[in-house]
Design a protein around this motif. Structure first.
Motif, PDB file in Angstrom:
ATOM      1  N   PHE A 285       0.943  -1.297   0.119  1.00 27.73           N
ATOM      2  CA  PHE A 285       0.204  -0.016   0.061  1.00 27.73           C
ATOM      3  C   PHE A 285       0.950   1.191  -0.021  1.00 27.73           C
ATOM      4  N   VAL A 286       1.850   1.074   0.923  1.00 21.75           N
ATOM      5  CA  VAL A 286       2.747   2.607   0.831  1.00 21.75           C
ATOM      6  C   VAL A 286       3.426   2.682  -0.580  1.00 21.75           C
ATOM      7  N   LEU A 287       4.012   1.943  -0.620  1.00 21.12           N
ATOM      8  CA  LEU A 287       4.719   1.881  -2.154  1.00 21.12           C
ATOM      9  C   LEU A 287       4.153   2.164  -3.306  1.00 21.12           C
ATOM     10  N   THR A 288       2.927   1.600  -3.258  1.00 16.75           N
ATOM     11  CA  THR A 288       1.981   1.809  -4.415  1.00 16.75           C
ATOM     12  C   THR A 288       1.460   3.226  -4.318  1.00 16.75           C
ATOM     13  N   THR A 289       1.045   3.592  -3.085  1.00 20.59           N
ATOM     14  CA  THR A 289       0.222   4.872  -3.251  1.00 20.59           C
ATOM     15  C   THR A 289       1.296   5.978  -3.262  1.00 20.59           C
ATOM     16  N   LEU A 290       2.459   5.818  -2.800  1.00 21.88           N
ATOM     17  CA  LEU A 290       3.287   7.117  -2.939  1.00 21.88           C
ATOM     18  C   LEU A 290       3.806   7.080  -4.427  1.00 21.88           C
ATOM     19  N   GLY A 291       4.039   6.030  -5.055  1.00 17.43           N
ATOM     20  CA  GLY A 291       4.334   6.061  -6.671  1.00 17.43           C
ATOM     21  C   GLY A 291       3.373   6.554  -7.116  1.00 17.43           C
ATOM     22  N   PHE A 292       2.053   6.346  -7.075  1.00 18.97           N
ATOM     23  CA  PHE A 292       0.891   6.829  -7.665  1.00 18.97           C
ATOM     24  C   PHE A 292       0.797   8.323  -7.743  1.00 18.97           C
ATOM     25  N   LEU A 293       0.743   8.587  -6.263  1.00 17.95           N
ATOM     26  CA  LEU A 293       0.529  10.078  -5.907  1.00 17.95           C
ATOM     27  C   LEU A 293       1.853  10.983  -6.586  1.00 17.95           C
ATOM     28  N   ALA A 294       2.936  10.730  -6.387  1.00 16.02           N
ATOM     29  CA  ALA A 294       4.041  11.384  -7.113  1.00 16.02           C
ATOM     30  C   ALA A 294       3.710  11.509  -8.777  1.00 16.02           C
ATOM     31  N   ALA A 295       3.173  10.227  -9.264  1.00 18.00           N
ATOM     32  CA  ALA A 295       2.995  10.246 -10.678  1.00 18.00           C
ATOM     33  C   ALA A 295       1.765  11.293 -11.099  1.00 18.00           C
ATOM     34  N   ALA A 296       0.777  11.247 -10.170  1.00 20.85           N
ATOM     35  CA  ALA A 296      -0.266  11.933 -10.509  1.00 20.85           C
ATOM     36  C   ALA A 296      -0.098  13.319 -10.972  1.00 20.85           C
ATOM     37  N   ARG A 297       0.883  13.941 -10.231  1.00 21.22           N
ATOM     38  CA  ARG A 297       1.261  15.475 -10.504  1.00 21.22           C
ATOM     39  C   ARG A 297       1.540  15.780 -11.987  1.00 21.22           C
ATOM     40  N   ALA A 298       1.813  14.855 -12.866  1.00 13.41           N
ATOM     41  CA  ALA A 298       2.188  14.743 -14.223  1.00 13.41           C
ATOM     42  C   ALA A 298       0.747  14.550 -15.221  1.00 13.41           C
ATOM     43  N   PHE A 299      -0.324  14.340 -14.478  1.00 17.83           N
ATOM     44  CA  PHE A 299      -1.514  14.103 -15.097  1.00 17.83           C
ATOM     45  C   PHE A 299      -2.406  14.993 -14.663  1.00 17.83           C
ATOM     46  N   PRO A 300      -2.759  16.246 -15.346  1.00 19.53           N
ATOM     47  CA  PRO A 300      -3.451  17.330 -14.969  1.00 19.53           C
ATOM     48  C   PRO A 300      -5.274  16.964 -14.862  1.00 19.53           C
ATOM     49  N   ARG A 301      -5.635  15.639 -15.701  1.00 21.61           N
ATOM     50  CA  ARG A 301      -7.004  15.171 -15.511  1.00 21.61           C
ATOM     51  C   ARG A 301      -6.914  14.954 -13.913  1.00 21.61           C
ATOM     52  N   LEU A 302      -5.887  14.287 -13.514  1.00 21.80           N
ATOM     53  CA  LEU A 302      -6.297  13.674 -12.031  1.00 21.80           C
ATOM     54  C   LEU A 302      -6.215  15.005 -10.841  1.00 21.80           C
TER      55      LEU A 302
END
Length: 320
Positions: A285-302
Motif C-alpha cells: 500500500f505504501v509503495l504503490t500509493t506514494l508512487g501513484f501520488l508522485a506520478a499524479a502530478r504529471a496528469f492534470p486530469r487527476l
C-alpha cells in the motif's frame, strides 16, 4: 470529551477517517476477535497521540487522529503476532508506540520535501524492525522455530470456491487490522459507512479489485480467500480517490489501477521479506500509493480539482 474524540480518531485514521464513531466501531470489530486487540489498538493510539502532544506536535494533526493511527497499528501488530497476553508484548508495544511518534515526525519531515504523506510508513518501519529483531530476544519471541523461509512457487487450485468469494471480500478489509474473521471485516465496513458512503464504497471496490486481480494472476485459492492478497488494495483504493485526490471518474479508475498494482506487488514484497517471515505488512500500500501520488502530478486530469478541495494536514500540496 475532546481528548476522547481525538483518541478514537486514531484507529479510524487507519482507513483515513477523522470520525470518532468510526474509530469506536473499529475497536468493537477488533474486540469481536479478541477483546485485548481492541484494548491494544486503543491504547496504542493513546500512547502515540500522548507522546505527540507531549512533544507539541501541531494541534490539527493531534485532533484529527493523525498521530494515533501508526501507533495503533504497531500495538495491534504486537498483540496479534507476539501474543496479547504476555507482559513483554505489552511493554514492547508501549515502547514501540512512543518510538512511532518519533518515526512519524521523521518520515513526515522527509516526505514533505516531495509533498507526499507518511501514510503507514512509520508502522511498516517499526513492525519490520521488530520482526527482524524478535527472534534474537527470547523474551520477545520465545519460540524455537525460526521465521525464515525461502520463497516457493505457488501451488494448489486457483479457482476460488463461491463460498470463499464473499468471505474474501470482507477478509480483505479485516486483514487491514490483521484479523482473519470475515464478520470483523463486515463490522469495519459498517464503521466506514458511518463516516461516509464514498470511503465505504471505495473500500468495496478495492476489495473486489484485489480478488479479481489475484484470481486473474493465478494466485492460490487459499491466498485469495484469507484476505492477505487484497487488503492492501482496499487501502490504496480509498487513499487515491477522495483522500489525496478528488473524487472524479478519472481518479476512480486511477485508484482501481493502483489497487490492482498493490495486489500484484504483495507477493513480491512477501518474498523479499521471506528471511524475516514473509509478512508484507502494508508495504505494498505504501509503495504503490506514494508512487501513484508522485506520478499524479504529471496528469492534470487527476489533479485539476485539488486546489478547490480541503486537504488533510498530511496531504500533498496541490500542484498547478
Amino acid at each position: 470529551m475532546g481528548s476522547g474524540r481525538w483518541l478514537l480518531r486514531g484507529p479510524a485514521q487507519v482507513m483515513f477517517q477523522a470520525d470518532e464513531r468510526t474509530g469506536a466501531v473499529f475497536c468493537l470489530a477488533l474486540a469481536t476477535a479478541d477483546w485485548r486487540y481492541g484494548a491494544y489498538a486503543l491504547g496504542g493510539a493513546a500512547l502515540g497521540t500522548g507522546t505527540a502532544r507531549l512533544l507539541r506536535v501541531a494541534r490539527d494533526r493531534v485532533e484529527q487522529g493523525l498521530e494515533g493511527f501508526n501507533s495503533c497499528l504497531v500495538a495491534l501488530w504486537c498483540a496479534v503476532f507476539l501474543g496479547a497476553g504476555r507482559l513483554s508484548t505489552a511493554l514492547l508495544a508501549a515502547a514501540g508506540c512512543a518510538v512511532t511518534a518519533v518515526a512519524t515526525a521523521a518520515v513526515t519531515g522527509l516526505l514533505r520535501v516531495w509533498r507526499l504523506p507518511p501514510l503507514t510508513l512509520p508502522y511498516c518501519l517499526l513492525a519490520s524492525a521488530i520482526t527482524v529483531a524478535a527472534p534474537a530476544y527470547r523474551r520477545l519471541r520465545p519460540h524455537d522455530a525460526g521465521l525464515a523461509a525461502l520463497p516457493r512457487p505457488a501451488t494448489g487450485p486457483t479457482a476460488p470456491h463461491p463460498d470463499d468469494l464473499w468471505r474474501a471480500f470482507f477478509r480483505n478489509i479485516s486483514q487491514v487490522f490483521f484479523l482473519d474473521e470475515w464478520y470483523a471485516g463486515a463490522l469495519l465496513l459498517a464503521g466506514l459507512f458511518l463516516a461516509g458512503r464514498t470511503a465505504a464504497l471505495l473500500a468495496c471496490a478495492g476489495s473486489a479489485t484485489g480478488i479479481l486481480t489475484a484470481w486473474a494472476l493465478g494466485a492460490p485459492e487459499a491466498a485469495v480467500a484469507d484476505g492477505t492478497m487484497g487488503c492492501n488494495a482496499v487501502l490504496v483504493a480509498v487513499a487515491l480517490c477522495g483522500v489525496f485526490l478528488a473524487v472524479t471518474p478519472a481518479t476512480l479508475l486511477y485508484a482501481l489501477l493502483g489497487a490492482a498494482t498493490a495486489t500484484a506487488v504483495t507477493p513480491a514484497v512477501a518474498h523479499l521479506l521471506a528471511p524475516s517471515g514473509g509478512r508484507a505488512f502494508t508495504w505494498p500500500f505504501v509503495l504503490t500509493t506514494l508512487g501513484f501520488l508522485a506520478a499524479a502530478r504529471a496528469f492534470p486530469r487527476l489533479t485539476a480539482q485539488d486546489e478547490t478541495r480541503p486537504h488533510r494536514p498530511d496531504a500533498p500540496a496541490a500542484t498547478a
